[in-house]
Design an enzyme around this catalytic site. Structure first.
Site, PDB file in Angstrom:
ATOM      1  N   PHE A  90       0.863  -1.180   0.000  1.00  0.00           N
ATOM      2  CA  PHE A  90       0.000   0.000   0.000  1.00  0.00           C
ATOM      3  C   PHE A  90       0.901   1.232   0.000  1.00  0.00           C
ATOM      4  O   PHE A  90       1.950   1.243   0.648  1.00  0.00           O
ATOM      5  CB  PHE A  90      -0.924  -0.011   1.232  1.00  0.00           C
ATOM      6  N   ASP A 161       6.544  -2.529   8.739  1.00  0.00           N
ATOM      7  CA  ASP A 161       5.199  -2.050   8.445  1.00  0.00           C
ATOM      8  C   ASP A 161       4.273  -3.219   8.779  1.00  0.00           C
ATOM      9  O   ASP A 161       4.126  -4.165   8.009  1.00  0.00           O
ATOM     10  CB  ASP A 161       5.061  -1.624   6.982  1.00  0.00           C
ATOM     11  N   HIS A 164      -0.692  -5.037   8.551  1.00  0.00           N
ATOM     12  CA  HIS A 164      -1.491  -6.242   8.296  1.00  0.00           C
ATOM     13  C   HIS A 164      -1.209  -7.318   9.344  1.00  0.00           C
ATOM     14  O   HIS A 164      -1.641  -8.452   9.163  1.00  0.00           O
ATOM     15  CB  HIS A 164      -1.137  -6.865   6.938  1.00  0.00           C
ATOM     16  N   GLN A 187      -7.262   1.376  10.612  1.00  0.00           N
ATOM     17  CA  GLN A 187      -8.231   1.884   9.629  1.00  0.00           C
ATOM     18  C   GLN A 187      -9.369   0.871   9.526  1.00  0.00           C
ATOM     19  O   GLN A 187      -9.245  -0.287   9.917  1.00  0.00           O
ATOM     20  CB  GLN A 187      -7.475   2.109   8.303  1.00  0.00           C
ATOM     21  N   LYS A 190      -8.853  -2.833   8.675  1.00  0.00           N
ATOM     22  CA  LYS A 190      -7.759  -3.577   9.288  1.00  0.00           C
ATOM     23  C   LYS A 190      -8.261  -4.574  10.330  1.00  0.00           C
ATOM     24  O   LYS A 190      -9.445  -4.611  10.651  1.00  0.00           O
ATOM     25  CB  LYS A 190      -6.732  -2.596   9.866  1.00  0.00           C
ATOM     26  N   ARG A 219       5.940  18.841  22.501  1.00  0.00           N
ATOM     27  CA  ARG A 219       5.678  19.386  23.834  1.00  0.00           C
ATOM     28  C   ARG A 219       5.730  18.275  24.890  1.00  0.00           C
ATOM     29  O   ARG A 219       5.012  17.284  24.780  1.00  0.00           O
ATOM     30  CB  ARG A 219       4.283  19.995  23.809  1.00  0.00           C
ATOM     31  N   TYR A 226       4.158  26.052  27.177  1.00  0.00           N
ATOM     32  CA  TYR A 226       4.445  26.067  25.736  1.00  0.00           C
ATOM     33  C   TYR A 226       5.926  25.904  25.432  1.00  0.00           C
ATOM     34  O   TYR A 226       6.484  26.594  24.597  1.00  0.00           O
ATOM     35  CB  TYR A 226       3.857  27.339  25.089  1.00  0.00           C
ATOM     36  N   ARG A 236      -1.877  12.933  17.807  1.00  0.00           N
ATOM     37  CA  ARG A 236      -2.508  12.320  18.977  1.00  0.00           C
ATOM     38  C   ARG A 236      -3.833  11.651  18.618  1.00  0.00           C
ATOM     39  O   ARG A 236      -4.616  12.154  17.821  1.00  0.00           O
ATOM     40  CB  ARG A 236      -2.743  13.373  20.072  1.00  0.00           C
TER      41      ARG A 236
HETATM   42  C1  LIG Z   1      -3.394   0.408   5.709  1.00  0.00           C
HETATM   43  C2  LIG Z   1      -1.912   0.429   5.474  1.00  0.00           C
HETATM   44  C3  LIG Z   1      -1.099   1.478   5.927  1.00  0.00           C
HETATM   45  C4  LIG Z   1      -1.633   2.801   6.421  1.00  0.00           C
HETATM   46  O1  LIG Z   1      -2.580   2.796   7.366  1.00  0.00           O
HETATM   47  P1  LIG Z   1      -3.669   3.970   7.518  1.00  0.00           P
HETATM   48  O2  LIG Z   1      -4.155   3.780   8.902  1.00  0.00           O
HETATM   49  O3  LIG Z   1      -4.714   3.722   6.481  1.00  0.00           O
HETATM   50  O4  LIG Z   1      -2.987   5.276   7.323  1.00  0.00           O
HETATM   51  C5  LIG Z   1       0.276   1.353   5.807  1.00  0.00           C
HETATM   52  N1  LIG Z   1       0.825   0.275   5.233  1.00  0.00           N
HETATM   53  C6  LIG Z   1       0.089  -0.740   4.752  1.00  0.00           C
HETATM   54  C7  LIG Z   1       0.778  -1.905   4.140  1.00  0.00           C
HETATM   55  C8  LIG Z   1      -1.306  -0.687   4.834  1.00  0.00           C
HETATM   56  O5  LIG Z   1      -2.038  -1.688   4.310  1.00  0.00           O
END
Ligand SMILES: *Cc1c(COP(=O)(O)O)cnc(C)c1O
Length: 388
Positions: A90, A161, A164, A187, A190, A219, A226, A236
């Site tokens: 992705f 990453d 998944h 997301q 997921k 911060r 500040y 956040r």
């Molecule tokens: C979904 C996804 C992301 C990003 O996630 P978001 O929460 O949609 O920003 C990053 N890497 C891979 C492989 C993904 O499938």
């Protein structure tokens, strides 16, 4: 009466929720403090998510793309640096790198697991390489043994990453126990979700502290005057999101167990269909959460693959075209692009070129269905692939 119309598939829906999410949302609401600095849901979720993955620290953030960006930033990735990413992923994997002004260097993937090809990653290391980012495709973990060695030899960190890979394991080790930083997404599609959301796992306390500072506009947590100590942004997460994620985490193991049971059934059926090859499994990934049920239609054109996906959707199967090779997306060329042509990258990424045209995936809710439904899905795939 003859029953000629096929029974609807009626697969489980996604996302799933019950009274746990309802109660948690109300609890977050009634705290009367809805950001992480005032409430306790985000802190609790971070503790639970870190512990679940065997990591000392978790930092929850706005989404998975920001999780990658923040992790790269605290690893020191910036203008002039290169980060090695798989070409089949992705787009967030490369966009996070490019947002920091660094060059994302796409390398080929393995044609069986669809994860980064370690030899290709090794060949792409230069004096500017600042990190290597494996993507655990559909929950199939990348070869973490070979990658750990490559990263150590090159003197650069790994960033997993793990968008998944919630709950995945590599030779018995959880994602957070592998010694590298990992980034997750929550997301809507997921494996656990609050619509949006993300998290980064750290084994290193200093890196975690640096990420906490940068995710909150630089911060310090207790600052009232500040004193913004470093550059950052607002990544956040809010209390409602965290309260839902706590409920989702409590359901994850059971769902992984179901998908682990269903995938061999579905994959076994798919493998028998002429022209269909399911994603393979490196058995060292001894717990695979199955974010997607993926397969190839070797030799088909992109047009025919797309027609198969459309027909599967029309028949009630939640099918999608596989990722477009990142270097074949216009977005990839807008900023911090490598000094290499599309053709040159395609030439050294033959497996990605194949997947770019012939990969199909089914939503993981498919694998939450019954064993009977696995046979029904495979039956529809067989009919559609034979006809379209
Ligand atoms: C979904 C996804 C992301 C990003 O996630 P978001 O929460 O949609 O920003 C990053 N890497 C891979 C492989 C993904 O499938």
């Amino acid at each position: 009466m003859s029953d000629s119309s096929p029974r609807p598939l009626d697969l489980p829906v996604w996302p799933q929720f019950d009274d746990t999410e309802r109660a948690n949302l109300l609890r977050a609401l009634e705290q009367g403090q809805w950001w992480r600095m005032g409430g306790s849901e985000v802190d609790s979720f971070e503790r639970e998510f870190a512990e679940y993955h065997g990591a000392p620290h978790a930092l929850a953030v706005t989404n998975g793309t920001h999780a990658l960006e923040l992790a790269l930033q605290v690893m020191g990735v910036g203008p002039g640096a290169e980060v090695i990413v798989p070409a089949f992923t992705f787009i967030s994997s490369s966009q996070a790198v490019q947002r920091l002004g660094a060059v994302a260097v796409p390398v080929d993937v393995d044609l069986d697991t669809y994860c980064v090809d370690v030899a290709a990653a090794s060949a792409a290391v230069t004096s500017r390489t600042a990190a290597i980012m494996p993507v655990h495709m559909a929950g199939q973990m990348s070869d973490m043994d070979a990658l750990a060695k490559l990263a150590a030899d090159a003197g650069v960190p790994l960033l997993q990453d793990a968008a998944h890979a919630h709950g995945a394991r590599w030779r018995g080790k959880k994602v957070g126990e592998l010694g590298s930083v990992s980034a997750f997404s929550f997301q809507n599609g997921k494996l656990m979700t609050a619509g949006e959301g993300g998290a980064v796992l750290f084994s290193d306390t200093e890196l975690y502290e640096a990420a906490f500072l940068r995710h909150s506009c630089g911060r310090p947590r207790t600052d009232r005057h500040y004193r913004h100590e470093v550059a950052g942004s607002n990544f956040r997460i809010n209390e409602f999101t965290a309260s839902v994620l706590r409920a989702q985490l409590s359901r994850l193991d059971g769902q992984i167990d179901t998908r682990e049971e269903r995938w061999p059934v579905l994959a076994g059926q798919l493998a028998r269909i002429p022209g269909v090859v399911p994603q393979g499994r490196d058995e060292r990934c001894d717990r695979k959460p199955h974010y997607m049920a993926m397969f190839r239609l070797p030799g088909v054109t992109e047009e025919r693959r797309n027609a198969v996906v459309d027909e599967l959707v029309a028949r009630g199967v939640p099918a999608f075209a596989g990722f477009r090779a990142i270097y074949r997306c216009d977005a990839f060329w807008e900023t911090a692009a490598p000094e290499e042509s599309v053709e040159a990258i395609a030439e050294r990424c033959p497996n990605t070129e194949k997947l770019n045209a012939d990969c199909v995936w089914l939503h993981h809710r498919t694998l939450l269905g019954t064993e009977e439904q696995m046979h029904a899905v495979a039956g529809i795939v067989a009919e559609v692939v034979g006809r379209v």
